[in-house]
Design a protein around this motif. Structure first.
Motif, PDB file in Angstrom:
ATOM      1  N   ARG A 124       0.852  -1.184   0.000  1.00  0.00           N
ATOM      2  CA  ARG A 124       0.000   0.000   0.000  1.00  0.00           C
ATOM      3  C   ARG A 124       0.894   1.244   0.000  1.00  0.00           C
ATOM      4  O   ARG A 124       1.815   1.361   0.820  1.00  0.00           O
ATOM      5  N   PRO A 125       0.676   2.197  -0.909  1.00  0.00           N
ATOM      6  CA  PRO A 125       1.537   3.377  -0.991  1.00  0.00           C
ATOM      7  C   PRO A 125       1.592   4.188   0.311  1.00  0.00           C
ATOM      8  O   PRO A 125       0.584   4.380   0.987  1.00  0.00           O
ATOM      9  N   ASP A 126       2.785   4.668   0.616  1.00  0.00           N
ATOM     10  CA  ASP A 126       3.049   5.433   1.832  1.00  0.00           C
ATOM     11  C   ASP A 126       3.246   6.898   1.444  1.00  0.00           C
ATOM     12  O   ASP A 126       4.356   7.425   1.448  1.00  0.00           O
ATOM     13  N   MET A 127       2.140   7.563   1.065  1.00  0.00           N
ATOM     14  CA  MET A 127       2.193   8.961   0.644  1.00  0.00           C
ATOM     15  C   MET A 127       1.857   9.886   1.809  1.00  0.00           C
ATOM     16  O   MET A 127       0.799   9.762   2.420  1.00  0.00           O
ATOM     17  N   PRO A 128       2.752  10.838   2.124  1.00  0.00           N
ATOM     18  CA  PRO A 128       2.423  11.837   3.153  1.00  0.00           C
ATOM     19  C   PRO A 128       1.442  12.864   2.599  1.00  0.00           C
ATOM     20  O   PRO A 128       1.116  12.859   1.409  1.00  0.00           O
ATOM     21  N   HIS A 129       0.986  13.777   3.456  1.00  0.00           N
ATOM     22  CA  HIS A 129       0.030  14.805   3.038  1.00  0.00           C
ATOM     23  C   HIS A 129       0.386  16.123   3.710  1.00  0.00           C
ATOM     24  O   HIS A 129       0.453  16.217   4.944  1.00  0.00           O
ATOM     25  N   ARG A 130       0.659  17.143   2.890  1.00  0.00           N
ATOM     26  CA  ARG A 130       0.934  18.512   3.341  1.00  0.00           C
ATOM     27  C   ARG A 130       2.109  18.571   4.319  1.00  0.00           C
ATOM     28  O   ARG A 130       2.087  19.316   5.296  1.00  0.00           O
ATOM     29  N   GLU A 131       3.152  17.804   4.008  1.00  0.00           N
ATOM     30  CA  GLU A 131       4.362  17.823   4.825  1.00  0.00           C
ATOM     31  C   GLU A 131       5.527  18.467   4.085  1.00  0.00           C
ATOM     32  O   GLU A 131       6.673  18.369   4.510  1.00  0.00           O
ATOM     33  N   GLY A 132       5.245  19.148   2.970  1.00  0.00           N
ATOM     34  CA  GLY A 132       6.293  19.755   2.168  1.00  0.00           C
ATOM     35  C   GLY A 132       6.640  21.163   2.597  1.00  0.00           C
ATOM     36  O   GLY A 132       6.080  21.716   3.551  1.00  0.00           O
ATOM     37  N   GLU A 133       7.547  21.793   1.847  1.00  0.00           N
ATOM     38  CA  GLU A 133       8.073  23.118   2.190  1.00  0.00           C
ATOM     39  C   GLU A 133       7.123  24.238   1.793  1.00  0.00           C
ATOM     40  O   GLU A 133       7.145  25.318   2.390  1.00  0.00           O
ATOM     41  N   PHE A 134       6.262  23.995   0.791  1.00  0.00           N
ATOM     42  CA  PHE A 134       5.421  25.056   0.244  1.00  0.00           C
ATOM     43  C   PHE A 134       3.942  24.698   0.319  1.00  0.00           C
ATOM     44  O   PHE A 134       3.565  23.547   0.094  1.00  0.00           O
ATOM     45  N   PRO A 135       3.079  25.667   0.596  1.00  0.00           N
ATOM     46  CA  PRO A 135       1.632  25.415   0.552  1.00  0.00           C
ATOM     47  C   PRO A 135       1.101  25.217  -0.867  1.00  0.00           C
ATOM     48  O   PRO A 135       0.053  24.604  -1.063  1.00  0.00           O
ATOM     49  N   MET A 136       1.805  25.760  -1.883  1.00  0.00           N
ATOM     50  CA  MET A 136       1.344  25.664  -3.264  1.00  0.00           C
ATOM     51  C   MET A 136       2.556  25.531  -4.176  1.00  0.00           C
ATOM     52  O   MET A 136       3.643  26.034  -3.889  1.00  0.00           O
ATOM     53  N   ALA A 137       2.363  24.809  -5.313  1.00  0.00           N
ATOM     54  CA  ALA A 137       3.448  24.634  -6.273  1.00  0.00           C
ATOM     55  C   ALA A 137       2.860  24.560  -7.673  1.00  0.00           C
ATOM     56  O   ALA A 137       1.678  24.264  -7.865  1.00  0.00           O
ATOM     57  N   ALA A 138       3.722  24.812  -8.672  1.00  0.00           N
ATOM     58  CA  ALA A 138       3.266  24.764 -10.062  1.00  0.00           C
ATOM     59  C   ALA A 138       4.414  24.372 -10.980  1.00  0.00           C
ATOM     60  O   ALA A 138       5.590  24.600 -10.674  1.00  0.00           O
ATOM     61  N   LYS A 139       4.038  23.768 -12.095  1.00  0.00           N
ATOM     62  CA  LYS A 139       4.959  23.573 -13.218  1.00  0.00           C
ATOM     63  C   LYS A 139       4.495  24.490 -14.337  1.00  0.00           C
ATOM     64  O   LYS A 139       3.375  24.374 -14.832  1.00  0.00           O
ATOM     65  N   PHE A 140       5.372  25.407 -14.750  1.00  0.00           N
ATOM     66  CA  PHE A 140       5.061  26.343 -15.819  1.00  0.00           C
ATOM     67  C   PHE A 140       5.699  25.891 -17.137  1.00  0.00           C
ATOM     68  O   PHE A 140       6.787  25.313 -17.142  1.00  0.00           O
ATOM     69  N   PHE A 141       5.001  26.196 -18.227  1.00  0.00           N
ATOM     70  CA  PHE A 141       5.515  25.932 -19.566  1.00  0.00           C
ATOM     71  C   PHE A 141       5.823  27.287 -20.224  1.00  0.00           C
ATOM     72  O   PHE A 141       4.898  28.040 -20.544  1.00  0.00           O
ATOM     73  N   TYR A 142       7.109  27.580 -20.391  1.00  0.00           N
ATOM     74  CA  TYR A 142       7.507  28.814 -21.063  1.00  0.00           C
ATOM     75  C   TYR A 142       7.481  28.538 -22.564  1.00  0.00           C
ATOM     76  O   TYR A 142       8.257  27.724 -23.065  1.00  0.00           O
ATOM     77  N   ARG A 143       6.566  29.204 -23.300  1.00  0.00           N
ATOM     78  CA  ARG A 143       6.290  28.850 -24.693  1.00  0.00           C
ATOM     79  C   ARG A 143       6.487  30.021 -25.643  1.00  0.00           C
ATOM     80  O   ARG A 143       6.445  31.190 -25.247  1.00  0.00           O
ATOM     81  N   VAL A 144       6.636  29.648 -26.925  1.00  0.00           N
ATOM     82  CA  VAL A 144       6.494  30.605 -28.015  1.00  0.00           C
ATOM     83  C   VAL A 144       5.446  30.056 -28.970  1.00  0.00           C
ATOM     84  O   VAL A 144       5.289  28.837 -29.117  1.00  0.00           O
ATOM     85  N   PHE A 145       4.721  30.947 -29.605  1.00  0.00           N
ATOM     86  CA  PHE A 145       3.627  30.550 -30.487  1.00  0.00           C
ATOM     87  C   PHE A 145       3.998  30.826 -31.944  1.00  0.00           C
ATOM     88  O   PHE A 145       3.261  31.455 -32.690  1.00  0.00           O
ATOM     89  N   PHE A 146       5.197  30.342 -32.326  1.00  0.00           N
ATOM     90  CA  PHE A 146       5.646  30.428 -33.706  1.00  0.00           C
ATOM     91  C   PHE A 146       5.187  29.177 -34.457  1.00  0.00           C
ATOM     92  O   PHE A 146       4.943  28.124 -33.861  1.00  0.00           O
ATOM     93  N   SER A 147       5.135  29.281 -35.787  1.00  0.00           N
ATOM     94  CA  SER A 147       4.987  28.079 -36.605  1.00  0.00           C
ATOM     95  C   SER A 147       6.300  27.317 -36.625  1.00  0.00           C
ATOM     96  O   SER A 147       6.317  26.083 -36.647  1.00  0.00           O
ATOM     97  N   ASP A 148       7.401  28.064 -36.607  1.00  0.00           N
ATOM     98  CA  ASP A 148       8.728  27.454 -36.548  1.00  0.00           C
ATOM     99  C   ASP A 148       9.745  28.569 -36.355  1.00  0.00           C
ATOM    100  O   ASP A 148       9.446  29.755 -36.551  1.00  0.00           O
ATOM    101  N   ALA A 149      10.956  28.195 -35.962  1.00  0.00           N
ATOM    102  CA  ALA A 149      12.064  29.138 -35.817  1.00  0.00           C
ATOM    103  C   ALA A 149      13.319  28.330 -35.484  1.00  0.00           C
ATOM    104  O   ALA A 149      13.244  27.145 -35.148  1.00  0.00           O
TER     105      ALA A 149
END
Length: 433
Positions: free
Chosen positions: A329-354
């Motif tokens: 059975r997985p041993d996953m903790p809950h809310r024991e990390g350093e930050f209350p919120m986190a995100a993964k951002f995608f830095y994008r360009v909207f070119f057809s090509d370059a």
């Protein structure tokens, strides 16, 4: 205490380091099976040969084989049930996995138990010149969404808003669908398929009613028949386009919506017969119509979410993959990390090509990490690279960098990202579109 031998298909150095920080990792030895470059390669997947080579590697191992796991989508996800069955380790069955990954089969089984929470759909052959007519005969009319029966990420997914966009999509589908369809059909040969599903192989596509709203992902697992949902991650897009802007954890959805999604998850995964494996399900909440839609089921944890769970809960959700692979059975903790919120951002360009002429230097990245503690930056391009050669992109943009950040709340998170993004010094030549 003897260490357990865990074999990870496509194990790379980045994920090895992350796996070695999991709870109980001192009792495990991680071994790679199949080079990571092979399972990230998108031009060709010789999956039959890869399965046989993985089998030979495992048979040659001088020790116990205690678990065979993976954390990636196709082809890894579909290889795992076959390898686990051969070597007697824990995994869900191939048929139950395909009821999730074969998009037509998946919609059919979803319709059996949650018909009010899925869009209208039909399968079609992109090589049929009368495909658009047949889609209409099935009761679907423009606008609708098109995607392959088996795809990876958002690749070859198209919003169809006119006959012209349909035929432009068909051109790309005919040219590229075989890259995944051919190896996926190799996997289908290992499974017992109902006749109505067997007739719809990997070269087919799906047309689906347009659905939308607040998109999110329920991360979960099934252990000995018990379906557990342990976190919901929001997926936010750039305005007016299909490209993802960032994933955010924990979700901002109302509690009653989270509860309903958890209930739907339990119902559909139980009906499918999925067991002893991780999964995630993508949903939409249409706030205006007060409707929940099930978008699709993935038979793995999301790699993109690993650092989010580590920042907020204290450990990567790869913990789930490893524990289940060992029959625990997985041993996953809950809310024991350093930050209350986190995100993964995608830095994008909207070119057809370059062509990329400059990327942030190591010193510039180090300075950004120092200014924003806990931040990870993974460049996706190199100088001299043409954007159209990038793998695993959507049909509308190119992701130049993946950026993981933690913060005390959403306001700080977005402000920090805006500040960091303004200092990323990408430059281009031969810009098209």
């Amino acid at each position: 205490m003897n260490q357990k031998n865990l074999f990870v298909v496509g194990l790379d150095d980045f994920n090895r380091q992350r796996l070695e920080t999991l709870r109980g990792a001192e009792h495990y030895r991680f071994h790679g099976v199949i080079e990571p470059a092979e399972v990230y390669e998108t031009e060709i997947f010789p999956i039959g040969e890869m399965l046989e080579r993985a089998t030979r590697e495992l048979e040659a191992f001088d020790g116990t084989i205690d678990g065979i796991v993976g954390y990636m989508d196709f082809p890894v996800s579909t290889m795992l049930p076959i390898l686990c069955e051969r070597f007697g380790t824990r995994s869900t069955s191939l048929e139950s996995l395909l009821k999730c990954e074969h998009k037509y089969w998946s919609r059919r089984v979803q319709r059996e138990v949650i018909p009010d929470f899925i869009p209208a759909f039909t399968a079609f052959d992109p090589f049929d010149d009368d495909a658009l007519t047949r889609i209409g005969e099935a009761g679907l009319y423009i606008p609708f969404f098109v995607k392959p029966i088996k795809s990876s990420g958002s690749r070859l997914g198209f919003l169809i808003d006119s006959p012209e966009t349909f035929y432009l999509a068909i051109e790309q589908l005919r040219e590229q669908i075989g890259l995944i369809a051919d190896p996926f059909n190799t996997v289908l040969e290992h499974a017992r398929l109902p006749p109505e599903v067997a007739a719809v192989d990997g070269h087919f596509c799906m047309a689906e009613e347009i659905i939308g709203g607040w998109q999110c992902t329920v991360e979960g697992y099934v252990f000995e028949g018990e379906v557990v949902s342990y976190g919901i991650v929001d997926s936010l897009r750039y305005p007016q386009v299909l490209s993802f802007f960032h994933y955010r954890y924990p979700t901002g959805l109302p509690g009653y919506v989270q509860e309903k999604m958890t209930e739907l998850t339990r119902t559909v995964m139980t009906h499918i017969g999925y067991d002893n494996a991780a999964f995630n399900i993508e949903y939409y909440w249409d706030e205006v119509q007060e409707r929940i839609w099930l978008l699709e089921i993935n038979t793995r944890i999301s790699q993109s979410h690993c650092d989010l769970f580590e920042k907020v809960d204290g450990v990567s959700n790869q913990q789930v993959t490893i524990d289940l692979g060992l029959g625990r059975r997985p041993d996953m903790p809950h809310r024991e990390g350093e930050f209350p919120m986190a995100a993964k951002f995608f830095y994008r360009v909207f070119f057809s090509d370059a062509v990329v002429t400059r990327v942030p230097s190591e010193a510039e990245i180090a300075a950004l990490k120092a200014d924003f503690p806990g931040t990870l930056i993974a460049l996706q391009v190199a100088v001299g690279q043409r954007l159209s050669t990038l793998p695993e992109q959507d049909s509308y943009s190119y992701a130049l960098a993946h950026i993981w950040m933690g913060a005390r709340d959403e306001t700080q998170l977005l402000a920090n990202y805006d500040s960091l993004a303004s200092r990323l010094g990408f430059e281009f030549d031969d810009i098209q579109g």
